[in-house]
Write a protein that holds these residues in place. Structure first.
Motif, PDB file in Angstrom:
ATOM      1  N   ALA A 197      30.531  -1.745 -11.679  1.00 18.58           N
ATOM      2  CA  ALA A 197      29.744  -0.878 -10.435  1.00 18.58           C
ATOM      3  C   ALA A 197      28.443  -0.805 -10.431  1.00 18.58           C
ATOM      4  O   ALA A 197      27.674  -1.015  -9.775  1.00 18.58           O
ATOM      5  N   ALA A 198      28.027  -0.488 -11.727  1.00 12.67           N
ATOM      6  CA  ALA A 198      26.374  -0.483 -11.995  1.00 12.67           C
ATOM      7  C   ALA A 198      25.767  -1.727 -11.797  1.00 12.67           C
ATOM      8  O   ALA A 198      24.713  -1.644 -11.088  1.00 12.67           O
ATOM      9  N   GLU A 199      26.378  -2.800 -12.084  1.00 12.99           N
ATOM     10  CA  GLU A 199      25.640  -4.116 -12.046  1.00 12.99           C
ATOM     11  C   GLU A 199      25.530  -4.419 -10.500  1.00 12.99           C
ATOM     12  O   GLU A 199      24.463  -4.922 -10.103  1.00 12.99           O
ATOM     13  N   THR A 200      26.542  -4.299  -9.927  1.00 15.12           N
ATOM     14  CA  THR A 200      26.729  -4.365  -8.519  1.00 15.12           C
ATOM     15  C   THR A 200      25.808  -3.676  -7.737  1.00 15.12           C
ATOM     16  O   THR A 200      25.017  -3.871  -6.713  1.00 15.12           O
ATOM     17  N   PHE A 201      25.600  -2.343  -7.715  1.00 14.72           N
ATOM     18  CA  PHE A 201      24.728  -1.358  -7.362  1.00 14.72           C
ATOM     19  C   PHE A 201      23.303  -1.734  -7.561  1.00 14.72           C
ATOM     20  O   PHE A 201      22.270  -1.876  -6.638  1.00 14.72           O
ATOM     21  N   ASN A 202      22.721  -2.260  -8.870  1.00 16.41           N
ATOM     22  CA  ASN A 202      21.731  -2.768  -9.243  1.00 16.41           C
ATOM     23  C   ASN A 202      21.336  -3.945  -8.323  1.00 16.41           C
ATOM     24  O   ASN A 202      20.014  -3.912  -7.810  1.00 16.41           O
ATOM     25  N   ALA A 203      22.300  -4.800  -8.248  1.00 13.61           N
ATOM     26  CA  ALA A 203      21.830  -5.991  -7.402  1.00 13.61           C
ATOM     27  C   ALA A 203      21.518  -5.773  -6.021  1.00 13.61           C
ATOM     28  O   ALA A 203      20.719  -6.253  -5.065  1.00 13.61           O
ATOM     29  N   SER A 204      22.585  -4.742  -5.374  1.00 15.94           N
ATOM     30  CA  SER A 204      22.622  -4.467  -4.139  1.00 15.94           C
ATOM     31  C   SER A 204      21.138  -3.834  -3.677  1.00 15.94           C
ATOM     32  O   SER A 204      20.345  -4.101  -2.514  1.00 15.94           O
ATOM     33  N   SER A 205      20.712  -2.880  -4.583  1.00 14.64           N
ATOM     34  CA  SER A 205      19.339  -2.240  -4.508  1.00 14.64           C
ATOM     35  C   SER A 205      18.306  -2.921  -4.458  1.00 14.64           C
ATOM     36  O   SER A 205      17.248  -3.086  -3.802  1.00 14.64           O
ATOM     37  N   GLN A 206      18.390  -4.378  -5.411  1.00 12.77           N
ATOM     38  CA  GLN A 206      17.288  -5.025  -5.613  1.00 12.77           C
ATOM     39  C   GLN A 206      17.143  -5.943  -4.355  1.00 12.77           C
ATOM     40  O   GLN A 206      15.996  -6.339  -3.597  1.00 12.77           O
ATOM     41  N   ARG A 207      18.328  -6.430  -3.605  1.00 14.11           N
ATOM     42  CA  ARG A 207      18.295  -7.125  -2.470  1.00 14.11           C
ATOM     43  C   ARG A 207      17.818  -6.303  -1.258  1.00 14.11           C
ATOM     44  O   ARG A 207      16.937  -6.784  -0.264  1.00 14.11           O
ATOM     45  N   ILE A 208      17.930  -4.818  -1.223  1.00 13.77           N
ATOM     46  CA  ILE A 208      17.608  -4.090  -0.244  1.00 13.77           C
ATOM     47  C   ILE A 208      16.030  -3.886  -0.236  1.00 13.77           C
ATOM     48  O   ILE A 208      15.323  -4.063   0.530  1.00 13.77           O
ATOM     49  N   TRP A 209      15.358  -3.837  -1.783  1.00 13.52           N
ATOM     50  CA  TRP A 209      14.096  -3.795  -1.837  1.00 13.52           C
ATOM     51  C   TRP A 209      13.465  -4.909  -1.717  1.00 13.52           C
ATOM     52  O   TRP A 209      12.363  -4.824  -0.969  1.00 13.52           O
ATOM     53  N   ASP A 210      13.810  -5.985  -1.705  1.00  9.28           N
ATOM     54  CA  ASP A 210      13.491  -7.301  -1.483  1.00  9.28           C
ATOM     55  C   ASP A 210      13.124  -7.464   0.007  1.00  9.28           C
ATOM     56  O   ASP A 210      12.123  -8.062   0.549  1.00  9.28           O
ATOM     57  N   PHE A 211      14.116  -7.045   0.689  1.00  8.07           N
ATOM     58  CA  PHE A 211      14.046  -7.006   2.202  1.00  8.07           C
ATOM     59  C   PHE A 211      12.970  -6.137   2.735  1.00  8.07           C
ATOM     60  O   PHE A 211      12.178  -6.624   3.697  1.00  8.07           O
ATOM     61  N   VAL A 212      12.875  -4.936   2.255  1.00  9.03           N
ATOM     62  CA  VAL A 212      11.768  -4.100   2.704  1.00  9.03           C
ATOM     63  C   VAL A 212      10.361  -4.866   2.243  1.00  9.03           C
ATOM     64  O   VAL A 212       9.503  -4.707   3.328  1.00  9.03           O
ATOM     65  N   LEU A 213      10.320  -5.524   1.114  1.00  9.77           N
ATOM     66  CA  LEU A 213       9.140  -5.849   0.709  1.00  9.77           C
ATOM     67  C   LEU A 213       8.749  -7.136   1.720  1.00  9.77           C
ATOM     68  O   LEU A 213       7.518  -7.380   2.120  1.00  9.77           O
ATOM     69  N   GLU A 214       9.886  -8.070   1.990  1.00  7.02           N
ATOM     70  CA  GLU A 214       9.533  -8.993   3.110  1.00  7.02           C
ATOM     71  C   GLU A 214       9.129  -8.454   4.247  1.00  7.02           C
ATOM     72  O   GLU A 214       8.098  -9.025   4.783  1.00  7.02           O
ATOM     73  N   ALA A 215       9.699  -7.385   4.898  1.00  5.78           N
ATOM     74  CA  ALA A 215       9.537  -6.835   6.230  1.00  5.78           C
ATOM     75  C   ALA A 215       7.999  -6.335   6.223  1.00  5.78           C
ATOM     76  O   ALA A 215       7.256  -6.552   6.991  1.00  5.78           O
ATOM     77  N   GLU A 216       7.632  -5.558   5.103  1.00  7.54           N
ATOM     78  CA  GLU A 216       6.141  -5.341   4.916  1.00  7.54           C
ATOM     79  C   GLU A 216       5.179  -6.455   5.131  1.00  7.54           C
ATOM     80  O   GLU A 216       4.180  -5.996   5.556  1.00  7.54           O
ATOM     81  N   GLY A 217       5.648  -7.456   4.559  1.00  4.49           N
ATOM     82  CA  GLY A 217       4.630  -8.667   4.582  1.00  4.49           C
ATOM     83  C   GLY A 217       4.727  -9.109   6.024  1.00  4.49           C
ATOM     84  O   GLY A 217       3.887 -10.164   6.246  1.00  4.49           O
ATOM     85  N   ALA A 218       5.645  -8.913   6.759  1.00  2.68           N
ATOM     86  CA  ALA A 218       5.567  -9.606   8.027  1.00  2.68           C
ATOM     87  C   ALA A 218       4.720  -8.736   9.247  1.00  2.68           C
ATOM     88  O   ALA A 218       4.532  -7.600   8.810  1.00  2.68           O
ATOM     89  N   LYS A 219       4.506  -9.143  10.192  1.00  3.59           N
ATOM     90  CA  LYS A 219       3.853  -8.476  11.271  1.00  3.59           C
ATOM     91  C   LYS A 219       4.690  -7.919  12.295  1.00  3.59           C
ATOM     92  O   LYS A 219       5.110  -8.822  13.167  1.00  3.59           O
ATOM     93  N   VAL A 220       4.969  -6.753  12.066  1.00  3.57           N
ATOM     94  CA  VAL A 220       5.965  -6.144  13.001  1.00  3.57           C
ATOM     95  C   VAL A 220       5.387  -4.737  13.456  1.00  3.57           C
ATOM     96  O   VAL A 220       4.392  -4.257  12.583  1.00  3.57           O
ATOM     97  N   ASP A 224       4.978  -0.668  14.186  1.00  6.18           N
ATOM     98  CA  ASP A 224       5.093   0.599  13.432  1.00  6.18           C
ATOM     99  C   ASP A 224       6.502   0.963  13.497  1.00  6.18           C
ATOM    100  O   ASP A 224       7.534   1.295  12.734  1.00  6.18           O
ATOM    101  N   GLN A 225       7.263   0.953  14.768  1.00 11.50           N
ATOM    102  CA  GLN A 225       8.485   1.242  15.285  1.00 11.50           C
ATOM    103  C   GLN A 225       9.416   0.381  14.650  1.00 11.50           C
ATOM    104  O   GLN A 225      10.481   0.880  13.784  1.00 11.50           O
ATOM    105  N   ALA A 226       9.237  -1.057  14.492  1.00 11.66           N
ATOM    106  CA  ALA A 226      10.399  -1.735  14.059  1.00 11.66           C
ATOM    107  C   ALA A 226      10.181  -1.598  12.181  1.00 11.66           C
ATOM    108  O   ALA A 226      11.314  -1.583  11.610  1.00 11.66           O
ATOM    109  N   MET A 227       9.045  -1.246  11.584  1.00 15.35           N
ATOM    110  CA  MET A 227       8.882  -0.843  10.352  1.00 15.35           C
ATOM    111  C   MET A 227       9.829   0.301  10.112  1.00 15.35           C
ATOM    112  O   MET A 227      10.477   0.519   8.764  1.00 15.35           O
TER     113      MET A 227
END
Length: 133
Positions: free
Chosen positions: A10-33, A35-38
């Motif tokens: 359960a902890a490993e699954t949570f950590n993996a999910s959290s990392q995917r979410i964090w990676d998504f946010v970082l990718e979005a921060e690098g995109a030109k979107v 303020d509302q989209a961010m």
């Protein structure tokens, strides 16, 4: 065949999910979107993290109940077998509905229905000094 639930899994699954979410946010921060989209990206990340945390807590409680049914037996007055299937444990925790708790105190009350207060799961959630980052 599905793997048996475990606190470690359960902890490993949570950590993996959290990392995917964090990676998504970082990718979005690098995109030109806009303020509302961010803002919506951050909100979506928070919601997905909350859902992943709820799943972590449900899986940990199910694992704890499956490892020791004495607390739930004592709380309900029903003598449960030593080990139950994960599905039965999940039903006992959710009552056939959704898993929900109101804040940390609500989570502690929920956990206390299924494990003694000296159980590691209760103690970890209770300990305010534990930080993940």
């Amino acid at each position: 065949m599905a793997r048996k639930k475990s606190g470690k899994l359960a902890a490993e699954t949570f950590n993996a999910s959290s990392q995917r979410i964090w990676d998504f946010v970082l990718e979005a921060e690098g995109a030109k979107v806009s303020d509302q989209a961010m803002t919506w990206i951050y909100e979506a990340a928070l919601i997905k993290t909350a859902v992943a945390f709820e799943k972590l807590m449900l899986d940990c409680i199910v694992t704890a109940v499956n490892n020791d049914t004495s607390t739930i037996s004592g709380n309900t007055g029903i003598e449960f077998p030593k080990h139950l299937t994960d599905e039965v444990c999940e039903y006992l925790v959710t009552g056939g509905g959704f898993f929900d708790f109101k804040g940390r105190d609500g989570l502690l009350k929920t956990i206390a229905k299924f494990v003694p207060k000296n159980h590691y799961l209760y103690q970890v959630v209770k300990d305010r000094s534990i930080r993940t980052h």
